[in-house]
Write a protein that holds these residues in place. Structure first.
Motif, mmCIF file in Angstrom:
data_model
loop_
_atom_site.group_PDB
_atom_site.id
_atom_site.type_symbol
_atom_site.label_atom_id
_atom_site.label_comp_id
_atom_site.label_asym_id
_atom_site.label_seq_id
_atom_site.Cartn_x
_atom_site.Cartn_y
_atom_site.Cartn_z
ATOM 1 N N LYS A 29 -3.499 -24.370 42.694
ATOM 2 C CA LYS A 29 -2.402 -23.761 41.938
ATOM 3 C C LYS A 29 -2.897 -22.509 41.217
ATOM 4 O O LYS A 29 -2.256 -21.459 41.258
ATOM 5 C CB LYS A 29 -1.817 -24.752 40.936
ATOM 6 N N GLU A 30 -4.048 -22.610 40.568
ATOM 7 C CA GLU A 30 -4.605 -21.464 39.844
ATOM 8 C C GLU A 30 -4.982 -20.339 40.808
ATOM 9 O O GLU A 30 -4.690 -19.173 40.562
ATOM 10 C CB GLU A 30 -5.812 -21.890 39.018
ATOM 11 N N PHE A 31 -5.624 -20.702 41.921
ATOM 12 C CA PHE A 31 -6.029 -19.688 42.901
ATOM 13 C C PHE A 31 -4.797 -18.962 43.449
ATOM 14 O O PHE A 31 -4.762 -17.739 43.523
ATOM 15 C CB PHE A 31 -6.820 -20.331 44.053
ATOM 16 N N LEU A 32 -3.775 -19.717 43.820
ATOM 17 C CA LEU A 32 -2.574 -19.107 44.402
ATOM 18 C C LEU A 32 -1.789 -18.299 43.381
ATOM 19 O O LEU A 32 -1.199 -17.268 43.723
ATOM 20 C CB LEU A 32 -1.695 -20.175 45.045
ATOM 21 N N THR A 33 -1.802 -18.723 42.136
ATOM 22 C CA THR A 33 -1.145 -17.946 41.086
ATOM 23 C C THR A 33 -1.795 -16.575 40.975
ATOM 24 O O THR A 33 -1.112 -15.544 40.900
ATOM 25 C CB THR A 33 -1.211 -18.686 39.732
ATOM 26 N N ILE A 34 -3.104 -16.549 40.982
ATOM 27 C CA ILE A 34 -3.833 -15.280 40.917
ATOM 28 C C ILE A 34 -3.605 -14.481 42.196
ATOM 29 O O ILE A 34 -3.299 -13.285 42.152
ATOM 30 C CB ILE A 34 -5.333 -15.529 40.670
ATOM 31 N N TYR A 35 -3.726 -15.130 43.333
ATOM 32 C CA TYR A 35 -3.576 -14.452 44.624
ATOM 33 C C TYR A 35 -2.204 -13.799 44.765
ATOM 34 O O TYR A 35 -2.083 -12.668 45.216
ATOM 35 C CB TYR A 35 -3.812 -15.446 45.768
ATOM 36 N N PHE A 36 -1.162 -14.520 44.378
ATOM 37 C CA PHE A 36 0.190 -14.002 44.551
ATOM 38 C C PHE A 36 0.680 -13.163 43.377
ATOM 39 O O PHE A 36 1.843 -12.836 43.279
ATOM 40 C CB PHE A 36 1.174 -15.137 44.836
ATOM 41 N N GLY A 37 -0.216 -12.829 42.445
ATOM 42 C CA GLY A 37 0.124 -11.881 41.414
ATOM 43 C C GLY A 37 0.614 -12.457 40.119
ATOM 44 O O GLY A 37 1.278 -11.757 39.356
ATOM 45 N N GLY A 38 0.278 -13.697 39.831
ATOM 46 C CA GLY A 38 0.667 -14.280 38.552
ATOM 47 C C GLY A 38 -0.018 -13.575 37.409
ATOM 48 O O GLY A 38 -1.077 -12.974 37.566
ATOM 49 N N GLN A 39 0.562 -13.631 36.272
ATOM 50 C CA GLN A 39 -0.006 -12.997 35.082
ATOM 51 C C GLN A 39 -1.255 -13.745 34.637
ATOM 52 O O GLN A 39 -1.237 -14.950 34.501
ATOM 53 C CB GLN A 39 1.009 -13.000 33.949
ATOM 54 N N GLN A 40 -2.324 -13.030 34.426
ATOM 55 C CA GLN A 40 -3.561 -13.569 33.879
ATOM 56 C C GLN A 40 -4.077 -12.562 32.872
ATOM 57 O O GLN A 40 -4.434 -11.446 33.236
ATOM 58 C CB GLN A 40 -4.615 -13.777 34.976
ATOM 59 N N ASN A 41 -4.083 -12.919 31.620
ATOM 60 C CA ASN A 41 -4.584 -12.027 30.568
ATOM 61 C C ASN A 41 -3.894 -10.664 30.602
ATOM 62 O O ASN A 41 -4.531 -9.634 30.438
ATOM 63 C CB ASN A 41 -6.103 -11.846 30.698
ATOM 64 N N GLY A 42 -2.597 -10.656 30.894
ATOM 65 C CA GLY A 42 -1.862 -9.402 30.913
ATOM 66 C C GLY A 42 -2.059 -8.577 32.160
ATOM 67 O O GLY A 42 -1.509 -7.493 32.286
ATOM 68 N N GLN A 43 -2.843 -9.042 33.109
ATOM 69 C CA GLN A 43 -3.110 -8.314 34.349
ATOM 70 C C GLN A 43 -2.442 -9.024 35.518
ATOM 71 O O GLN A 43 -2.214 -10.218 35.476
ATOM 72 C CB GLN A 43 -4.629 -8.243 34.605
ATOM 73 N N THR A 44 -2.181 -8.293 36.558
ATOM 74 C CA THR A 44 -1.695 -8.910 37.784
ATOM 75 C C THR A 44 -2.703 -8.639 38.882
ATOM 76 O O THR A 44 -3.441 -7.653 38.842
ATOM 77 C CB THR A 44 -0.321 -8.355 38.219
#
Length: 138
Positions: free
Chosen positions: A120-135
């Protein structure tokens, strides 16, 4: 499978190259590094053994001892640790879908939940989820 199918070789090689490429090409690799700090990762620091009997003489049991050791080794790069973590998640998936895993087995549930949290975390990052204000780049 659709994420890494363009890479040549067997599935484990395809996953390895896919994760390496995503990590190296990420706008914010720190987001990927954060996956290694998830509580769910602890379960993957021990080998996941495929406990079901081989289906044929040519089949072999798979053990993630090497990958687990790299995930646990803080002297390895984050990219190396992430690649090996995702190989452990892949093995957990294989064991759950192709092995004789039971829904009532606590260890199997623990592994499935941990793998789900990591994916879930990997795919959130991969598909452009917000992380620390960055995509991410996707």
């Amino acid at each position: 499978n659709a994420l890494y199918y363009n890479n040549a070789g067997g599935e484990r090689s395809q996953i390895k190259r896919f994760v390496e490429n995503e990590y190296n090409n990420a706008f914010d690799s720190i987001a990927f590094d954060s996956i290694l700090e998830l509580p769910a990762v602890a379960i993957f620091k021990a080998p996941i053994v495929n406990l079901h009997p081989p289906r044929s003489r040519s089949s072999s049991r798979v053990n993630t001892s090497t990958e687990a050791a790299i995930v646990a080794d803080g002297s390895k790069t984050s990219a190396e640790r992430l690649v090996n973590l995702m190989l452990c998640v892949y093995q957990a998936r294989c064991n759950l879908f192709h092995g004789e895993k039971g829904a009532n087995d606590y260890r199997d549930q623990e592994i499935a939940n941990a793998a789900s949290n990591v994916m879930k975390e990997f795919l959130t990052i991969y598909f452009g989820g917000q992380q620390n204000g960055q995509t991410s780049i996707h």
